[in-house]
Design a protein around this motif. Structure first.
Motif, PDB file in Angstrom:
ATOM      1  N   ASP A 156       0.832  -1.209   0.000  1.00 36.86           N
ATOM      2  CA  ASP A 156       0.000   0.000   0.000  1.00 36.86           C
ATOM      3  C   ASP A 156       0.867   1.260   0.000  1.00 36.86           C
ATOM      4  O   ASP A 156       0.570   2.235  -0.712  1.00 36.86           O
ATOM      5  CB  ASP A 156      -0.918   0.003   1.235  1.00 36.86           C
ATOM      6  CG  ASP A 156      -1.947  -1.116   1.185  1.00 36.86           C
ATOM      7  OD1 ASP A 156      -2.210  -1.628   0.065  1.00 36.86           O
ATOM      8  OD2 ASP A 156      -2.468  -1.494   2.249  1.00 36.86           O
ATOM      9  N   ASN A 157       1.943   1.239   0.793  1.00 33.87           N
ATOM     10  CA  ASN A 157       2.832   2.400   0.848  1.00 33.87           C
ATOM     11  C   ASN A 157       3.523   2.623  -0.494  1.00 33.87           C
ATOM     12  O   ASN A 157       3.683   3.770  -0.937  1.00 33.87           O
ATOM     13  CB  ASN A 157       3.873   2.185   1.940  1.00 33.87           C
ATOM     14  CG  ASN A 157       4.818   3.358   2.070  1.00 33.87           C
ATOM     15  OD1 ASN A 157       4.414   4.484   2.345  1.00 33.87           O
ATOM     16  ND2 ASN A 157       6.108   3.096   1.848  1.00 33.87           N
ATOM     17  N   VAL A 196       2.371   1.821  -3.486  1.00 40.86           N
ATOM     18  CA  VAL A 196       1.398   2.344  -4.460  1.00 40.86           C
ATOM     19  C   VAL A 196       1.164   3.826  -4.229  1.00 40.86           C
ATOM     20  O   VAL A 196       1.160   4.633  -5.185  1.00 40.86           O
ATOM     21  CB  VAL A 196       0.076   1.557  -4.361  1.00 40.86           C
ATOM     22  CG1 VAL A 196      -1.013   2.225  -5.209  1.00 40.86           C
ATOM     23  CG2 VAL A 196       0.277   0.116  -4.818  1.00 40.86           C
ATOM     24  N   SER A 197       0.976   4.226  -2.966  1.00 45.05           N
ATOM     25  CA  SER A 197       0.716   5.642  -2.684  1.00 45.05           C
ATOM     26  C   SER A 197       1.935   6.506  -3.001  1.00 45.05           C
ATOM     27  O   SER A 197       1.798   7.610  -3.554  1.00 45.05           O
ATOM     28  CB  SER A 197       0.307   5.814  -1.215  1.00 45.05           C
ATOM     29  OG  SER A 197       1.357   5.389  -0.354  1.00 45.05           O
ATOM     30  N   THR A 198       3.107   6.013  -2.662  1.00 45.39           N
ATOM     31  CA  THR A 198       4.340   6.765  -2.969  1.00 45.39           C
ATOM     32  C   THR A 198       4.529   6.896  -4.474  1.00 45.39           C
ATOM     33  O   THR A 198       4.921   7.968  -4.979  1.00 45.39           O
ATOM     34  CB  THR A 198       5.563   6.063  -2.360  1.00 45.39           C
ATOM     35  OG1 THR A 198       5.387   5.933  -0.957  1.00 45.39           O
ATOM     36  CG2 THR A 198       6.829   6.843  -2.643  1.00 45.39           C
ATOM     37  N   ASN A 199       4.248   5.844  -5.200  1.00 40.84           N
ATOM     38  CA  ASN A 199       4.381   5.889  -6.658  1.00 40.84           C
ATOM     39  C   ASN A 199       3.445   6.927  -7.264  1.00 40.84           C
ATOM     40  O   ASN A 199       3.842   7.695  -8.154  1.00 40.84           O
ATOM     41  CB  ASN A 199       4.079   4.507  -7.239  1.00 40.84           C
ATOM     42  CG  ASN A 199       4.232   4.472  -8.749  1.00 40.84           C
ATOM     43  OD1 ASN A 199       5.334   4.504  -9.273  1.00 40.84           O
ATOM     44  ND2 ASN A 199       3.106   4.403  -9.462  1.00 40.84           N
ATOM     45  N   ASP A 200       2.186   6.964  -6.785  1.00 44.28           N
ATOM     46  CA  ASP A 200       1.218   7.935  -7.317  1.00 44.28           C
ATOM     47  C   ASP A 200       1.668   9.366  -7.039  1.00 44.28           C
ATOM     48  O   ASP A 200       1.584  10.249  -7.905  1.00 44.28           O
ATOM     49  CB  ASP A 200      -0.168   7.684  -6.705  1.00 44.28           C
ATOM     50  CG  ASP A 200      -0.778   6.369  -7.169  1.00 44.28           C
ATOM     51  OD1 ASP A 200      -0.323   5.846  -8.215  1.00 44.28           O
ATOM     52  OD2 ASP A 200      -1.690   5.861  -6.487  1.00 44.28           O
ATOM     53  N   ARG A 201       2.167   9.601  -5.814  1.00 40.04           N
ATOM     54  CA  ARG A 201       2.592  10.955  -5.449  1.00 40.04           C
ATOM     55  C   ARG A 201       3.800  11.399  -6.281  1.00 40.04           C
ATOM     56  O   ARG A 201       3.814  12.511  -6.839  1.00 40.04           O
ATOM     57  CB  ARG A 201       2.927  11.003  -3.958  1.00 40.04           C
ATOM     58  CG  ARG A 201       3.502  12.344  -3.499  1.00 40.04           C
ATOM     59  CD  ARG A 201       3.754  12.334  -2.002  1.00 40.04           C
ATOM     60  NE  ARG A 201       4.670  11.279  -1.603  1.00 40.04           N
ATOM     61  CZ  ARG A 201       5.997  11.367  -1.679  1.00 40.04           C
ATOM     62  NH1 ARG A 201       6.569  12.465  -2.189  1.00 40.04           N
ATOM     63  NH2 ARG A 201       6.754  10.375  -1.274  1.00 40.04           N
TER      64      ARG A 201
END
Length: 460
Positions: free
Chosen positions: A76-77, A79-84
């Motif tokens: 989850d971390n 995926v969120s880091t990649n999007d940001r």
């Protein structure tokens, strides 16, 4: 053959992601228990963002067990880091990929940064987003995307530390995607950076060269011209000194490349190159030996053909298991047999074909065919004759006449004499000039009754 495996020596000088191909290869060789290799792969994958790959390795090691909960949080971390990071990097890409901006950019990075700041409010910190996103993509295995973002970052950034890191990242990405021409260009750029005037302290240079030697093996043993380029690089004084100082096991690849590339352009000076490598192997014998280096030492230093035959058989097994040399086994063995026969025929005038075949680790029938082709395709054809009834080869080498031998040995004597004479004349002229200055000095007075001291003459 596990004792000759170099994986454990190579790993400390490679990036984590470059180790995966080596371990995957090691899993196929059966040199070590498969459980140990899988455990090493798992420990390596845990340090990356390749979460699914790490979970798959965990399931192989612990069938029937649930993967640790930390992996769900890590996914989850990631995926969120990649999007940001993608949003931050895309804002920069939208600007620098604009055709108007592309046409306005120049070679001067400072001028480009000022232009982007004045017209698009784009700062250096925002440009660093390209580096951050490229690095993150590399950590989860998107090497092609990482190479693109690091390339764009490198065009604009002025940070020496981040630029050097981007160079290494782009180099590793090109290796892992198999873009060997691009990887070779990156290799040459890194060499220029390492050898540059602002390369830093000597210890840092030594470490950088050591890393470059190990990373370059991927390029030199996959690029069509790689073996030739390896010899050029590894035999240069700076990198040869690095091999002897910090990584003598690289001699295996230096020796193998010299034998493999015997027929290439390097082989025009091939005999001298091979002799130089043999001297290096002999010098570094106290630090490192393996069947390939022992084969050359027995052949060219000891002239022990039985020993060379033994080590050539061992070298064949090493080639079967070496990640970089496996694809070159046929070429290596063919050229190794050539150098054995070349040395053997240089020493003996009458050669038993069956005996020579045995020394080449070949059957008598295969040996006869190979030797016939060798004589036909090389300069030996003019000096050698085959007697099939007696199953021997007779060589008739014409010795140079005595006067010709004298000419050959004294060819450079005239030039050296001229150089020595010129040096002596320059020294004599310098001494006369110094004496004249001394006499002139002794004739002068400084207003007192004492003579001026003569000009001192430096001792050579």
């Amino acid at each position: 053959m596990a004792e000759y495996d170099l994986t454990q020596k190579l790993i400390p000088h490679l990036d984590r992601h470059l180790v995966f191909p080596l371990l995957n290869h090691l899993a196929d060789t059966n040199l070590f228990p498969i459980e140990q290799v899988q455990q090493a792969q798992y420990e390596l994958a845990k340090g990356t963002n390749m979460v699914d790959y790490a979970v798959g390795l965990f399931n192989q090691l612990h069938p029937g067990e649930e993967a640790p909960e930390e992996y769900a949080a890590k996914r989850d971390n990631a995926v969120s880091t990649n999007d940001r990071l993608q949003q931050e990097a895309q804002a920069v890409l939208d600007v620098i990929e604009n055709p108007d901006v592309v046409s306005a950019l120049r070679q001067d990075k400072m001028q480009n940064l000022q232009y982007l700041k004045d017209n698009y409010n784009l700062t250096l910190d925002q440009i660093t987003a390209l580096y951050n996103f490229g690095q993150f993509q590399y950590t989860y295995g998107n090497y092609s995307g990482a190479a693109d973002y690091l390339y764009h970052f490198r065009i604009l950034s002025t940070s020496p530390q981040l630029l050097l890191s981007a160079h290494w990242g782009k180099f590793a990405s090109d290796i892992l995607t198999g873009k060997w021409d691009s990887a070779l260009e990156e290799l040459n750029r890194l060499r220029d950076v390492i050898e540059g005037s602002n390369a830093g302290p000597a210890l840092g240079q030594l470490q950088s060269r050591t890393w470059l030697l190990h990373w370059s093996l991927f390029v030199y043993f996959n690029h069509p011209d790689g073996r030739q380029l390896l010899l050029d690089t590894f035999l240069s004084p700076a990198y040869l000194n690095t091999i002897q100082t910090s990584c003598p096991w690289i001699l295996r690849y230096l020796a193998a490349a010299c034998i493999i590339s015997r027929k290439s352009a390097t082989a025009r000076a091939g005999r001298n190159t091979l002799q130089n490598i043999v001297k290096i192997i002999q010098t570094e014998e106290y630090q490192y030996t393996d069947p390939i280096t022992n084969f050359l030492r027995e052949l060219y230093v000891e002239f022990d053909f039985e020993g060379a035959q033994k080590w050539l058989g061992e070298a064949e097994k090493v080639l079967d298991n070496d990640f970089f040399l496996q694809e070159f086994k046929t070429e290596f063995m063919e050229n190794a047999r050539f150098v054995v026969s070349e040395v053997y025929c240089r020493i003996h005038q009458k050669i038993d074909i069956a005996d020579l075949s045995k020394r080449l680790n070949m059957s008598q029938d295969d040996g006869e065919k190979w030797i016939v082709n060798l004589i036909r395709d090389t300069r030996m054809g003019a000096d050698a004759k085959i007697d099939l009834e007696k199953n021997v080869i007779t060589t008739h080498r014409q010795n140079l006449p005595v006067y010709q031998s004298v000419i050959e040995k004294t060819r450079g004597l005239t030039f050296r004499t001229q150089v020595l004479g010129a040096a002596m004349n320059r020294r004599a002229d310098g001494e006369e000039f110094t004496k004249e200055r001394g006499k002139a000095g002794r004739g002068k007075r400084d207003g007192s009754d004492k003579a001026a001291a003569p000009v001192p003459v430096a001792e050579n």
